[in-house]
Design a protein around this motif. Structure first.
Motif, mmCIF file in Angstrom:
data_model
loop_
_atom_site.group_PDB
_atom_site.id
_atom_site.type_symbol
_atom_site.label_atom_id
_atom_site.label_comp_id
_atom_site.label_asym_id
_atom_site.label_seq_id
_atom_site.Cartn_x
_atom_site.Cartn_y
_atom_site.Cartn_z
ATOM 1 N N ILE A 271 0.859 -1.181 0.000
ATOM 2 C CA ILE A 271 0.000 0.000 0.000
ATOM 3 C C ILE A 271 0.896 1.231 0.000
ATOM 4 C CG2 ILE A 271 -1.718 1.310 1.307
ATOM 5 C CD1 ILE A 271 -2.716 -1.393 2.392
ATOM 6 N N VAL A 272 0.662 2.127 -0.949
ATOM 7 C CA VAL A 272 1.476 3.333 -1.061
ATOM 8 C C VAL A 272 0.808 4.431 -0.243
ATOM 9 C CG1 VAL A 272 2.560 4.974 -2.630
ATOM 10 C CG2 VAL A 272 2.153 2.621 -3.388
ATOM 11 N N GLU A 273 1.354 4.647 0.943
ATOM 12 C CA GLU A 273 0.813 5.670 1.848
ATOM 13 C C GLU A 273 1.748 6.868 1.953
ATOM 14 O OE1 GLU A 273 -1.729 3.486 5.200
ATOM 15 O OE2 GLU A 273 0.365 2.849 5.172
ATOM 16 N N HIS A 274 3.032 6.597 2.107
ATOM 17 C CA HIS A 274 4.022 7.641 2.282
ATOM 18 C C HIS A 274 5.114 7.455 1.236
ATOM 19 C CE1 HIS A 274 1.960 8.320 6.045
ATOM 20 N NE2 HIS A 274 2.182 7.063 6.395
ATOM 21 N N TYR B 102 9.666 -0.376 -3.998
ATOM 22 C CA TYR B 102 8.516 -1.252 -3.769
ATOM 23 C C TYR B 102 8.831 -2.591 -4.434
ATOM 24 C CZ TYR B 102 5.951 2.836 -2.164
ATOM 25 O OH TYR B 102 5.543 3.940 -1.446
ATOM 26 N N LEU C 249 0.379 -2.798 -6.273
ATOM 27 C CA LEU C 249 0.369 -1.576 -5.483
ATOM 28 C C LEU C 249 -1.064 -1.084 -5.347
ATOM 29 C CD1 LEU C 249 3.298 0.384 -7.193
ATOM 30 C CD2 LEU C 249 3.385 -0.707 -4.937
ATOM 31 N N THR D 35 -3.340 2.375 -3.637
ATOM 32 C CA THR D 35 -3.277 3.670 -2.972
ATOM 33 C C THR D 35 -4.603 4.403 -3.100
ATOM 34 O OG1 THR D 35 -1.872 5.633 -2.673
ATOM 35 C CG2 THR D 35 -2.540 5.104 -4.928
ATOM 36 N N ASP D 36 -4.775 5.409 -2.234
ATOM 37 C CA ASP D 36 -5.873 6.358 -2.397
ATOM 38 C C ASP D 36 -5.329 7.780 -2.554
ATOM 39 O OD1 ASP D 36 -4.976 6.812 0.173
ATOM 40 O OD2 ASP D 36 -6.934 6.596 1.136
ATOM 41 N N ARG D 37 -4.011 7.884 -2.789
ATOM 42 C CA ARG D 37 -3.376 9.191 -2.977
ATOM 43 C C ARG D 37 -3.674 9.749 -4.369
ATOM 44 N NH1 ARG D 37 2.817 8.742 -0.991
ATOM 45 N NH2 ARG D 37 2.889 10.612 -2.309
ATOM 46 N N LEU E 126 0.277 4.871 -10.328
ATOM 47 C CA LEU E 126 0.827 3.534 -10.130
ATOM 48 C C LEU E 126 1.117 2.882 -11.477
ATOM 49 C CD1 LEU E 126 -1.602 2.235 -7.338
ATOM 50 C CD2 LEU E 126 0.532 3.525 -7.074
#
Length: 231
Positions: A64-67, A72, A77, A79-81, A86
C-alpha cells in the motif's frame, strides 16, 4: 473523483535497438538515460503525477502506497493518494488495473503465470475491500494487452498443474494457457461483477506494437498506469 488509466505501447520514446522506442524498464539492459527520458515523457502524459514503479518479482506481495518510499519490491500496489500514478511493467504478463471510484482507491497488478497461480489479482482486490472498505461489486478491473492462448504454449508439468488446480477449460488444445480467464474468474468468485471486468483482446506475442518476451527475449517493457484526480 475521477480515475484515469492508460496502457503504453512500444512507440513514442527515445530508446534504440532492441528497446525501440518507448521502453520504460531500467532492468532489461537499456541505456538508463533513455529510460529516464521515456519515464519523463510518460509523467507528462499523466498530468505530472509522480510515477511509482515496482521491482516486480513474480510473487503475490502487495504494498500500500501511503508515504514516500524509494523501493517497492512486490507485484501489486494500492493507494488512495491523488499525487501519484501507479505503474506495472510487462512484456507478455497481464497488466491489471483496478479501481473503486466511490472510495477513491486504485491498484496496479503484475500477473504472469506465477502471479496468477498465486491469485494475486484476487488478493489485491480483497485487500482493497479489507483495508479501504471498498465493495467488491464496485471494483472495476481492466486487463491490458498480454500474451493469449493463441501463443502461450506451456510444458507438460505446467499443464498438469492447470488441470489439477483449474480444469481443462483454461487450456487450448491441452497445451496453450489462458491466464486472463483464470484471473477473471477468480475476481468474479470474490464478488466483482463480470460486466466490470474488461479484457483486452490484443495478444502481445502476435502484435509487434507491443514488447513481447516470448517473441523477442531481449526486449523492453510497456506499462499500465493508473491515477486518480478530483473532477
Amino acid at each position: 473523483m475521477k480515475v484515469n488509466y492508460l496502457f503504453t505501447d512500444r512507440y513514442g520514446g527515445v530508446s534504440k535497438g532492441f528497446y525501440e522506442s518507448f521502453n520504460l524498464a531500467l532492468h532489461v539492459g537499456d541505456n538508463k538515460n533513455n529510460v529516464l527520458k521515456n519515464r519523463e515523457i510518460l509523467r507528462r502524459r499523466v498530468g505530472e503525477k509522480e510515477l511509482i514503479f515496482m521491482e516486480q518479482i513474480h510473487s503475490d506481495k502487495i504494498e500500500i502506497v501511503e508515504h514516500d518510499k524509494k523501493r517497492y519490491i512486490c507485484d501489486a500496489l494500492i493507494t488512495d493518494r491523488e499525487d501519484i500514478a501507479l505503474c506495472v511493467m510487462v512484456a507478455d504478463c497481464i497488466p491489471i488495473l483496478m479501481f473503486d471510484e466511490k472510495k477513491g482507491v486504485i491498484a496496479a497488478i503484475h500477473s504472469g503465470r506465477k502471479g496468477t497461480f498465486l491469485d494475486i489479482a484476487k488478493k489485491c482486490a480483497d485487500k482493497m475491500v479489507q483495508t479501504f472498505g471498498c465493495s467488491a461489486q464496485n471494483i472495476k478491473a481492466i486487463f491490458g494487452p498480454s500474451i493469449k492462448s493463441c501463443c502461450y504454449e506451456i510444458g507438460y508439468e505446467i499443464v498438469d498443474i492447470v488441470l489439477k488446480k483449474y480444469g481443462e477449460k483454461y487450456l487450448k488444445d491441452r497445451r496453450y494457457l489462458d491466464i486472463a480467464s483464470i484471473n477473471r474468474d477468480s475476481l468474479i468468485r470474490l464478488g466483482l461483477r463480470e460486466e466490470n471486468i474488461a479484457i483486452s483482446a490484443i495478444c502481445t506475442c502476435c502484435s509487434e506494437r507491443y514488447f513481447s518476451y516470448r517473441r523477442e527475449k531481449q526486449t523492453g517493457r510497456f506499462v499500465g498506469v493508473i491515477w486518480r484526480e478530483e473532477r
